[in-house]
Motif scaffolding. Sequence first.
Motif, PDB file in Angstrom:
ATOM      1  N   TYR A 451       0.702  -1.205  -0.007  1.00 40.91           N
ATOM      2  CA  TYR A 451      -0.068  -0.075   0.288  1.00 40.91           C
ATOM      3  C   TYR A 451       0.833   1.201   0.090  1.00 40.91           C
ATOM      4  O   TYR A 451       0.502   2.166  -0.713  1.00 40.91           O
ATOM      5  CB  TYR A 451      -0.838   0.134   1.232  1.00 40.91           C
ATOM      6  CG  TYR A 451      -1.573   1.298   1.636  1.00 40.91           C
ATOM      7  CD1 TYR A 451      -2.852   1.512   0.814  1.00 40.91           C
ATOM      8  CD2 TYR A 451      -1.075   2.244   2.449  1.00 40.91           C
ATOM      9  CE1 TYR A 451      -3.508   2.814   1.003  1.00 40.91           C
ATOM     10  CE2 TYR A 451      -1.854   3.143   2.697  1.00 40.91           C
ATOM     11  CZ  TYR A 451      -2.961   3.680   2.073  1.00 40.91           C
ATOM     12  OH  TYR A 451      -3.874   4.923   2.193  1.00 40.91           O
ATOM     13  N   GLY A 454       3.764   0.568  -3.120  1.00 45.60           N
ATOM     14  CA  GLY A 454       2.959   0.189  -4.644  1.00 45.60           C
ATOM     15  C   GLY A 454       3.121  -1.211  -4.617  1.00 45.60           C
ATOM     16  O   GLY A 454       4.243  -1.838  -4.434  1.00 45.60           O
ATOM     17  N   GLU A 455       2.235  -1.972  -5.153  1.00 46.99           N
ATOM     18  CA  GLU A 455       2.061  -3.517  -5.296  1.00 46.99           C
ATOM     19  C   GLU A 455       3.399  -3.869  -6.210  1.00 46.99           C
ATOM     20  O   GLU A 455       4.185  -4.844  -6.019  1.00 46.99           O
ATOM     21  CB  GLU A 455       0.733  -4.086  -5.626  1.00 46.99           C
ATOM     22  CG  GLU A 455       0.548  -5.328  -5.395  1.00 46.99           C
ATOM     23  CD  GLU A 455       0.484  -5.617  -3.830  1.00 46.99           C
ATOM     24  OE1 GLU A 455       1.016  -6.695  -3.492  1.00 46.99           O
ATOM     25  OE2 GLU A 455       0.052  -4.660  -3.094  1.00 46.99           O
ATOM     26  N   ASN A 456       3.668  -3.243  -7.424  1.00 47.44           N
ATOM     27  CA  ASN A 456       4.527  -3.600  -8.115  1.00 47.44           C
ATOM     28  C   ASN A 456       5.906  -3.384  -7.581  1.00 47.44           C
ATOM     29  O   ASN A 456       6.911  -4.311  -7.771  1.00 47.44           O
ATOM     30  CB  ASN A 456       4.489  -2.856  -9.559  1.00 47.44           C
ATOM     31  CG  ASN A 456       3.501  -3.298 -10.568  1.00 47.44           C
ATOM     32  OD1 ASN A 456       2.570  -4.460 -10.245  1.00 47.44           O
ATOM     33  ND2 ASN A 456       2.988  -2.514 -11.382  1.00 47.44           N
ATOM     34  N   LYS A 558       4.299   6.966  -4.243  1.00 48.37           N
ATOM     35  CA  LYS A 558       4.095   5.711  -5.135  1.00 48.37           C
ATOM     36  C   LYS A 558       3.631   5.904  -6.358  1.00 48.37           C
ATOM     37  O   LYS A 558       2.969   6.999  -6.629  1.00 48.37           O
ATOM     38  CB  LYS A 558       3.227   4.734  -4.162  1.00 48.37           C
ATOM     39  CG  LYS A 558       2.126   5.063  -4.054  1.00 48.37           C
ATOM     40  CD  LYS A 558       1.048   3.758  -3.494  1.00 48.37           C
ATOM     41  CE  LYS A 558      -0.266   4.181  -3.382  1.00 48.37           C
ATOM     42  NZ  LYS A 558      -1.107   2.946  -2.646  1.00 48.37           N
ATOM     43  N   ASN A 560       1.242   5.398  -9.587  1.00 45.54           N
ATOM     44  CA  ASN A 560      -0.409   5.094  -9.634  1.00 45.54           C
ATOM     45  C   ASN A 560      -0.397   3.503  -9.878  1.00 45.54           C
ATOM     46  O   ASN A 560      -0.122   3.168 -10.897  1.00 45.54           O
ATOM     47  CB  ASN A 560      -0.893   5.706 -10.798  1.00 45.54           C
ATOM     48  CG  ASN A 560      -2.405   6.011 -10.855  1.00 45.54           C
ATOM     49  OD1 ASN A 560      -3.068   5.033 -10.070  1.00 45.54           O
ATOM     50  ND2 ASN A 560      -2.847   6.384 -11.960  1.00 45.54           N
ATOM     51  N   GLU A 561      -1.101   2.857  -9.030  1.00 41.26           N
ATOM     52  CA  GLU A 561      -1.335   1.694  -9.141  1.00 41.26           C
ATOM     53  C   GLU A 561      -2.431   1.213  -9.967  1.00 41.26           C
ATOM     54  O   GLU A 561      -2.669  -0.060 -10.647  1.00 41.26           O
ATOM     55  CB  GLU A 561      -1.669   0.735  -7.912  1.00 41.26           C
ATOM     56  CG  GLU A 561      -0.632   1.113  -6.568  1.00 41.26           C
ATOM     57  CD  GLU A 561      -0.872   0.610  -5.257  1.00 41.26           C
ATOM     58  OE1 GLU A 561      -0.372  -0.849  -5.259  1.00 41.26           O
ATOM     59  OE2 GLU A 561      -1.475   1.034  -4.542  1.00 41.26           O
ATOM     60  N   ASN A 562      -3.323   2.195 -10.631  1.00 42.71           N
ATOM     61  CA  ASN A 562      -4.336   1.955 -11.309  1.00 42.71           C
ATOM     62  C   ASN A 562      -4.181   2.852 -12.429  1.00 42.71           C
ATOM     63  O   ASN A 562      -4.936   4.073 -12.360  1.00 42.71           O
ATOM     64  CB  ASN A 562      -5.836   1.907 -10.710  1.00 42.71           C
ATOM     65  CG  ASN A 562      -7.047   1.578 -11.692  1.00 42.71           C
ATOM     66  OD1 ASN A 562      -6.785   1.470 -12.721  1.00 42.71           O
ATOM     67  ND2 ASN A 562      -8.134   1.329 -10.959  1.00 42.71           N
TER      68      ASN A 562
END
Length: 634
Positions: A451, A454-456, A558, A560-562
């Motif tokens: 979170y 970032g997941e990546n 982080k 942008n995860e989306n």
Amino acid sequence: MTKMRTILIVMLLCPISIYGQSNYWQQKVEYTIDVDMDVNTHRMKGNEIVWYYNNSPDTLKKVFFHLYLNAFQPGSMMDIRSRTISDPDRRVGERILHLKPEEQGYEKIIALKQNRQAVEYFVDGTILEVELHSPIAPKNKTFFTLEFEAQIPLQIRRSGRNSSENVAYSVSQWYPKIAEYDHMGWHTDPYVAREFYGVWGNFSVRILIDSNYVVAASGVLQNATEVGKGYIENSLVNKKNSQAKLLWKFEAKNVHDFMWAADPHYIHDVVTPPNLPTFHFFYKSDTAIIKNWKKLQVDFPKAFSYLNTHFGEYSYPVFSVIQGGDGGMEYPMSTLITGNRKYRSLIEVAIHEAAHSWYQGLLATNESLYPWMDEGFTEYATVFTEHFLFDSLDKASYINPLEAAYKSYFALVASNKQESMITHSDHYSTNFAYSINAYAKGAIFEHQLGYIIGENKLKKGLLKYFNTWKYKHPTPADYLNIMEKTSDIQLDWYYQHFVNSINTIDYGIKYVETQDTTTQVILERIGKMPMPIDILVKYEGGTEEAFYIPLDLMRGIKENENTFLKRNVLIQWNWTHSYYTFIIPKPLKKIISIEIDPSQRMADIDRNNQQYPHTIIHHTQTGTSYERYNEKKE
């Protein structure tokens, strides 16, 4: 001398800093162990040769060994601890107290020499202290010869005989094992049923036991053509052997422990999938469980493949899943698990123990000091592997695969029994707090890190962490160092709050007000722990917009995860400020909802104040979620 100069000198002299280990070194050991097992008395006579390599910068005048089986005696530290802690492990309870002499465990040293010369030694419960006649200088080696006798206790905790599922022998933590010496010195924790920490090395183990027994063990069997028992196909030795006893020869290279199990009625299946290790399955010939163990052989390689892809490449040639023990326990190249389970429980515990091969087997963090880095990270890997195998196919799958972990953590907070995660494993006031911290909160630490960075970046960092630190003993600083470099985000604040303290996270939407064509939102930090904030706003007509508030302590943001969703990066929220105001460029009447942390990865203890309009969310503590972290896995 000025204070600044003093700090500088300490930093130059100290091999460990807050940024991780530098000038890294580790000890090395080589074991040759021969044991003769008497299945009538449940005793073994053993001879052990230990070559010990001192790679440290220190001259060692003493060495220490663990004698784990001595814990299974009335009055031992494990016995007393179990009878005095407020919530004892139900597998132990008062059982050690009531063991008869022939049911107890022990390891007796008959003779001990260093470089063929007798040395003085002292046995203190589960610790053997040896006074060296020849100190071991840096970059030098020595060897010890030990003659010992051991009695395998009734199955109570991990190691033992005649388990509740009628497995004859689960022989773990059974030989005189040299203690670890690292940058912090000797680690001589008495055995009270918690975790262990060992020296990397090679094992050559020979076990002489009645010929009707099937032996499963860590490592690779060297004499399959002599013993058969399913280790080799189409061999005459697979028929009933006429010898009274068989000698089993195993080798395990670059590991830090060795376990074996034996039973006359083991079924032994071998599975050799492409691009994976050879899998050995040992289980009792009880028709009630055979079906599940056959199915396990289909799903288990899939789980292993997933772990390889997402957490690093498993480095050993074999892995054995062995029915035995008292629940589930990890050892190099192998695990002991109870086998009379429903299938979902069987595959879950098998995956969990296999995932330990990454965090306990190959990374081998000091579990006594940092149990959450082993159990928690293992649980994180387990849950996502299970999610891959099962839940990802379920249309009703919940938003957060670690939902049970979060519920258990919230229950710990509500109980007022919290202890910080830096508590030594042996010294927790309750098993409840230990279990939730080590398993649930440890898994949340990793999930919540996704979170933050970032997941990546988390996924990339996990692989880098494994590849950088496998076959070593990483510390929390080493892990954070990898994650900081991977994400370009500062993380010391995260460790200080979530690990070093019992501070909790609680953010809420304090006030929402329309201002002509815009909407003003005031957020409040109620808990002591600061965090970056993700916000999702849903509008009339089905459109959505994201707002992201970095935390000042991160010194970065982080990604942008989306990428399919517009994200507005706002000015940072300083940790000293309890309130934060931002503007949504639409009137309130156009807004359907505002939500803090829609991914639910932030361990916010009260999600009731995170949404507008207000929605009541109950953090109910279910039996299932608690039991997952209460003595079910290790």
